[in-house]
Design a protein around this motif. Sequence first.
Motif, PDB file in Angstrom:
ATOM      1  N   ALA A 178      -2.313  -3.297  -0.783  1.00 37.49           N
ATOM      2  CA  ALA A 178      -3.306  -2.088  -0.281  1.00 37.49           C
ATOM      3  C   ALA A 178      -3.676  -2.923   0.570  1.00 37.49           C
ATOM      4  N   ARG A 179      -4.274  -4.443   0.380  1.00 42.02           N
ATOM      5  CA  ARG A 179      -5.005  -4.887   1.057  1.00 42.02           C
ATOM      6  C   ARG A 179      -4.491  -6.304   1.498  1.00 42.02           C
ATOM      7  N   GLN A 180      -2.427  -5.722   1.658  1.00 45.87           N
ATOM      8  CA  GLN A 180      -1.452  -7.271   2.271  1.00 45.87           C
ATOM      9  C   GLN A 180      -2.120  -6.307   3.459  1.00 45.87           C
ATOM     10  N   PHE A 181      -1.389  -7.264   3.948  1.00 40.26           N
ATOM     11  CA  PHE A 181      -1.135  -6.551   5.453  1.00 40.26           C
ATOM     12  C   PHE A 181       1.052  -6.045   5.984  1.00 40.26           C
ATOM     13  N   VAL A 230      -2.070  -5.611  12.563  1.00 38.76           N
ATOM     14  CA  VAL A 230      -2.926  -6.291  12.551  1.00 38.76           C
ATOM     15  C   VAL A 230      -4.212  -5.670  11.454  1.00 38.76           C
ATOM     16  N   TRP A 231      -3.724  -4.421  11.545  1.00 40.00           N
ATOM     17  CA  TRP A 231      -4.107  -3.634  10.388  1.00 40.00           C
ATOM     18  C   TRP A 231      -3.742  -3.811   8.690  1.00 40.00           C
ATOM     19  N   ARG A 232      -5.062  -3.969   7.788  1.00 31.55           N
ATOM     20  CA  ARG A 232      -4.413  -3.824   5.517  1.00 31.55           C
ATOM     21  C   ARG A 232      -3.352  -2.489   5.837  1.00 31.55           C
ATOM     22  N   ILE A 233      -2.023  -2.247   4.661  1.00 31.52           N
ATOM     23  CA  ILE A 233      -1.502  -1.358   4.597  1.00 31.52           C
ATOM     24  C   ILE A 233      -2.430  -0.319   3.955  1.00 31.52           C
ATOM     25  N   GLY A 234      -3.324  -0.348   3.720  1.00 26.52           N
ATOM     26  CA  GLY A 234      -4.244   0.808   2.731  1.00 26.52           C
ATOM     27  C   GLY A 234      -5.608   1.009   4.262  1.00 26.52           C
ATOM     28  N   THR A 235      -6.059   0.084   4.839  1.00 27.50           N
ATOM     29  CA  THR A 235      -6.379   0.333   6.461  1.00 27.50           C
ATOM     30  C   THR A 235      -5.712   1.802   6.978  1.00 27.50           C
ATOM     31  N   GLN A 236      -4.472   1.760   6.426  1.00 22.97           N
ATOM     32  CA  GLN A 236      -3.489   2.193   7.681  1.00 22.97           C
ATOM     33  C   GLN A 236      -3.194   3.893   7.043  1.00 22.97           C
ATOM     34  N   VAL A 237      -3.412   3.571   5.760  1.00 23.34           N
ATOM     35  CA  VAL A 237      -3.313   5.463   4.496  1.00 23.34           C
ATOM     36  C   VAL A 237      -4.806   5.754   4.624  1.00 23.34           C
ATOM     37  N   THR A 252     -12.667   7.302  -5.301  1.00 24.45           N
ATOM     38  CA  THR A 252     -13.275   6.691  -4.416  1.00 24.45           C
ATOM     39  C   THR A 252     -12.101   6.839  -2.980  1.00 24.45           C
ATOM     40  N   MET A 253     -12.138   6.333  -1.853  1.00 25.78           N
ATOM     41  CA  MET A 253     -10.916   6.217  -0.992  1.00 25.78           C
ATOM     42  C   MET A 253     -10.082   5.273  -1.647  1.00 25.78           C
ATOM     43  N   GLU A 254     -10.500   3.647  -2.000  1.00 25.62           N
ATOM     44  CA  GLU A 254     -10.258   3.170  -2.555  1.00 25.62           C
ATOM     45  C   GLU A 254      -9.200   3.015  -4.023  1.00 25.62           C
ATOM     46  N   ALA A 300       4.260   6.485  -3.763  1.00 27.03           N
ATOM     47  CA  ALA A 300       5.120   6.105  -3.063  1.00 27.03           C
ATOM     48  C   ALA A 300       6.334   5.185  -3.652  1.00 27.03           C
ATOM     49  N   GLY A 301       5.858   4.355  -5.103  1.00 22.08           N
ATOM     50  CA  GLY A 301       6.624   3.376  -5.631  1.00 22.08           C
ATOM     51  C   GLY A 301       6.495   2.181  -5.429  1.00 22.08           C
ATOM     52  N   LEU A 302       5.434   1.499  -5.066  1.00 20.26           N
ATOM     53  CA  LEU A 302       4.774   0.331  -4.863  1.00 20.26           C
ATOM     54  C   LEU A 302       3.768   0.022  -6.221  1.00 20.26           C
ATOM     55  N   PRO A 303       4.473  -1.124  -6.832  1.00 19.89           N
ATOM     56  CA  PRO A 303       3.451  -1.598  -7.810  1.00 19.89           C
ATOM     57  C   PRO A 303       2.673  -1.932  -7.490  1.00 19.89           C
ATOM     58  N   ASP A 304       1.350  -2.689  -8.398  1.00 21.26           N
ATOM     59  CA  ASP A 304       0.689  -2.997  -8.024  1.00 21.26           C
ATOM     60  C   ASP A 304      -0.862  -2.559  -6.854  1.00 21.26           C
ATOM     61  N   ALA A 305      -0.521  -1.597  -6.655  1.00 21.03           N
ATOM     62  CA  ALA A 305      -1.257  -0.711  -5.288  1.00 21.03           C
ATOM     63  C   ALA A 305      -2.032  -0.975  -5.113  1.00 21.03           C
ATOM     64  N   ALA A 306      -3.209  -1.387  -5.770  1.00 22.30           N
ATOM     65  CA  ALA A 306      -4.761  -2.158  -5.214  1.00 22.30           C
ATOM     66  C   ALA A 306      -4.362  -3.524  -4.311  1.00 22.30           C
TER      67      ALA A 306
END
Lengths: 303, 693
Positions: free
Chosen positions: B282-285, B142-149, B261-263, B273-279
Motif C-alpha cells: 500500500a505504501r508503494q507507487f 504520483v500517488w501511493r497505491i494505498g492513497t488511491q484506495v 483503522t483506515m490503514e 484483491a490478492g496482493l501479498p504483503d498488502a500493508a
Amino acid sequence: MASIEETPLLKVDSVDESAPATSMWADAWRTLRRNPLFIISGILIVFIVFVALFPGVFTRENPNYCTLENSLGAASSGHPFGFDLQGCDVYARVVYGTRTSLSVGILSTLIVVFFGSLVGAIAGFCGGWVDAVLSRIVDIFMAIPMLLGAIVVLQMFRTSESIWKVVLVLALFGWVSVARIARSAVLSTKNLEFNTASTALGSTPMRNLFRHIIPNSLAPIIVIATTSLGSYIVSEATLSFLGIGLPTTTVSWGGDISNAQSLLRTDPMVLFYPSVALAITVLAFIMMGDAVKDALDPKSRTA
Amino acid sequence: MTESNNVKASEVSSASTSTNSRIATADQLHEQQLAQGPLLEVKDLQVDFTSDTGKAIHAVTDSSFSVYPGQWVAIVGESGSGKSTSAMACLGLLPGTGHVVGGSIKLDGEEISGWKPKEFVKIRGSKMGLVPQDPMSNLNPVWRIGTQVKESLVANNMDVSHEKRSKLSKALADTSVQLKDEGDETFIGSKELPQLLEAAEKALVETGCEGAKLEKAMADFRTDWVAGSETRWRVADDLMRYGVKDDDAWYIAKKYVTGSTMEDRIAGLLSEAGLPDAATRARQFPHEFSGGMRQRALIAIGLACRPELLIADEPTSALDVTVQKKILDHLRMLTDSLGTAVLFITHDLGLAAERAQHIVVMYKGRVVESGPSLEVLQHPQHPYTKRLVAAAPSLASQRIVSVKEHGGDASAIMEHKVDTAKLEANDTIIDVEHLTKEFKLPRRKELFKAVDDVSFKLKRGTTLAIVGESGSGKSTVANMCLKLLEPTSGKVLYDGQDIANFKGKSLLDFRRHVQPVFQNPYGSLDPMYSIFRSIEEPLHIHGIGDKKSRAARVRELLDMVELPESVMGRYPNELSGGQRQRIAIARAMALNPDVIVCDEAVSALDVLVQDQVLQLLNDLQAERGLSYLFITHDLAVVRQIADDVVVMQHGKLVEHGTTDQVFNNPQKQYTRDLLDAIPGGKLELGVDLADKK
C-alpha cells in the motif's frame, strides 16, 4: 433483442469503397477549409502578400519623398493617414513597409526551417555522440536570449545597408527551436514499425530517413514555422525600433514606430498606423499557425 | 441473539471474504436473485456521439440487458460494437460528446438515464464500481497505491471499521436467521491482532488442543485473520470450528475485535484483491507494480465501497493469459463471497462463456443475442453469434475433429492438420543454433539475457510457432531471424548459410527471401504512403520491373489478399486493422519470399478478422509452400495454424514439439499452465457447425 432482419450481417471487414480517398494532407486540408480561423487569416495573408508584391497598386506616393512643409500634416485627399514629422506620407510608408517586414519574416523562416530541421533530423536519426554534440550546441544557443544576442551581433554590422544582416541574425538565433522540435519529431518517428518494416524490405538507413522519417516529421515543423514567422516580423520591428535593425533608408514598420514614439502624446495617429499594420500581419500568421496546428495534430485541438 | 444463530449465519451467509467461503446453494441464490428483481435493467438504450461536423453518430442503437444481484453478465462484441459505451452509459461516464438519447437504465428500479452528473456521483463507487481496462494508465503515478484506495473510501464516506453487506448477502442470511448485530461485522484492527492471536492460542490450549493440531490452527488463524478484512463473527466462527466453546469464542471475539483503522482497511482490501504483503504494498507507487498487480489494486479500489454492481471493462485484456486466469479466478471468488454482481465486458467469447452465467452479444450497436452462457454457445441463434462461435480460436481448439465433416473444402477452412510428412523431411529453411542475446540495461552492471541458448529448426513449407508471455524473448528471436538485431552468440542459418555474414548485395538478397509481418497494423504502414506506394516499395527497392509491371504486380497482390483494387489510392488511416494487416501481408509477399516472420500478426485484431487473416495465411502457405515463423502469446491461435511449437519463458526454450504433442501431451508445468489458461478451453461444445459459413 434486435431481430436478424434489423442487423444484416456485413461481409467481414469489407472495404467501404464509396468513401473518398484521403491522405493525411488531404484530410488536413479538409479540416482547414472549414476552420474560420484559417479562412480569416488566409484572406489577410493573401492580402498582405499582394500589398508587399504590388505596393504601387495601393498608393502612388513615394514613401521616401518627404518635405518638411508637410510635417505632421493632417489627413487629406490622397494622403489618408496624414504625414509624419519628416513630412513623409504615412499611408505610403505603411504600404511599402509591408514588403520589408514580410521578406524579413519569410526569409528568416526559410533559413531557420532548413538548417534547424537538418540539424535536428541528423541529431535525432544518428543518436549517440552526434546527437550529444549537436544537442549541446543547440543548448548553448538556447541559452542566449535572441534579442540580446541579435543586438550584440548587429552592433558589429551597423554600417551594412542590407536587410540580409537582420535575416541572418534572426536565423542564427532562431534555428535552435526548430532543431529541437525536428529532433524530437524524428526520434518519435524513427522507432515506428514502418521503419523497421522498410529496413526488413531491404531499404538503407538513408532511404528510410528521407523517404519515411522526414516526411512523417514535417507536420510539427510546419506548425512551428508558421507560428514563428509572425514572431520574426515582430523581432525585426523590435530591432529596427532599437535602431540597430534595418538601415534607416529602408522603409520599415519598426523604424517608423521608433520615429513616431516621441509623437505619442501630440500626434498618436502617426504611431498608430504602422503599429496596427504590424499587429494585423503578426496576428494573421499566428492565427494561421494555430489553424495549421489544429489540422495537422487533431489531438491538440482545443475545442 | 443466541450464539447458535450466529453459527447458522456463518453457514449460510455468502458474506465471507476468506478463501473457504461458504456460499449459498445455487438454487437459493437464484431464488433470491429473482425475488429481488434485476439490479440493473437496461432497456432499448440508445447512445449518440456528435461528430466534428455536428452529425450524430449512433454508437448504441438498441441495447437491452439485465443484471441480477450476484450475477456475472458478460457483454461480448468486437471493437466498435457499443459494448463499452453501453456499460459506461450506466455509470454516467460516456466519453466526449456521447449522450443517452433514448431508452432507459434502471438501477434498483430507479431510472438513472436522465440523471445529472451530480446525482451519478452518489452511486459511483458505493453502488456501482468500475474496474477499467488498462491497468497501466488507470492508476495515478504520483500517488501511493494505498492513497488511491483511500480516495475511494473517503469519497464515499465509508465506515472503515465495519463491513458493509450487500442486499443479496443480507437476504440470503435472512432466509434462515434474523439480521445480525451490527457489531458482528466489526473488522479486526492491526493493533489488537497480536493480542487476539495470543488469546486464541490460550483458549485453544484450554480446550486441550496441542501439538501439530495447535500449530495448524494457529497457522490458519494467522493467514485468515487479516486486519481490515476479517470480521468479528468470522473470528468467533473460526474459534468454534477448532473446538473453543461458543461463549468463550464470542468473549474473545468481542474483546479483541474492536474495529480497524483506515490503514488496516486499505491493507485489508488490497489483500482481499490478492496482493501479498498488502500493508507494505500500500505504501508503494504504481510503477513498482507489475501489470497484474496493478489490476489487482484497481479491483481493490473498485470493490472498496462494496458496490452491488461491478463493471469490469476488459479488465484483463492487457495481461498475459496465466495472469488473466489468476485474476479472474480471484475476482470470481471475491464477488461471490460479497454477493456483488459483475457486468463483464470482453471481446473474447470463450472467456465470457467460461466466466459469466449470462451472455449478451452486441453487434453494430445492437444486442443481437442474449441468454445463458452455454445456451448461447451451443445453440447460437443469430448468424453473427454463429460466426463468432465458429471463429473464436479459444473454442476452435476443441473441435479440430469437426473439420472432417466439411469434407472437400477442408483446405479452405483454417483448421490446420499437422503436416508430418514435411516436418520429417530433412528440409530445413531456418536453423537457429544456440541463439543468445544480451541487452545492457540502463543503470545496471550485469547484462540482461533476453534470449538464452535457444535452438530450433523451421522446416520448409511448415509453420513454427514461438509461444510465450510478454518478456519471454520471443520477439527478440524473431528480430534476430530477420537480421534486425545481431545475436550476442549463436547463429541463425538461412538455407544453410549463416545470416551474420550477409552484407550488401547478399543481405538484400536475404531480405528478399525472409519477410516480416508485424503486430501493430496501425504502425507498420507509413501513414504518408498510399497503399499502392506501400506495396510497391519493396519492388522499388529491389529494382524489380518497370512502372507498368510493378503496378500490375500490386494489383495481383491486392487480389491475393482479397482487397479491391480501389484501395490502391487510399491511405492506411482509411482502412481497418484487419485490412492494414492484409496490406502488410501483401507487401511482404511482393518479393515472393520463402519465409514470413509473423510477429503477433493477428493479436490486435477482432476475432472474426483474425480468423480471416489466419485463413489467408493458411491458404497462401498451401498455394506457395511458404514457411512461417509465427510469434504469438495466444496458444489458441497456435493450434489453428502451427505444425511445430516452441514454448519460451524468461528467454529460455521450455518445450519444443509438434502442435499435437504439445497440446495433447505437454511435458512441462509451464506449458500446462499456459494451456490451462486458454479461456473457454474446457467448455464442451456440441455445436453443429455445418451452417458455419
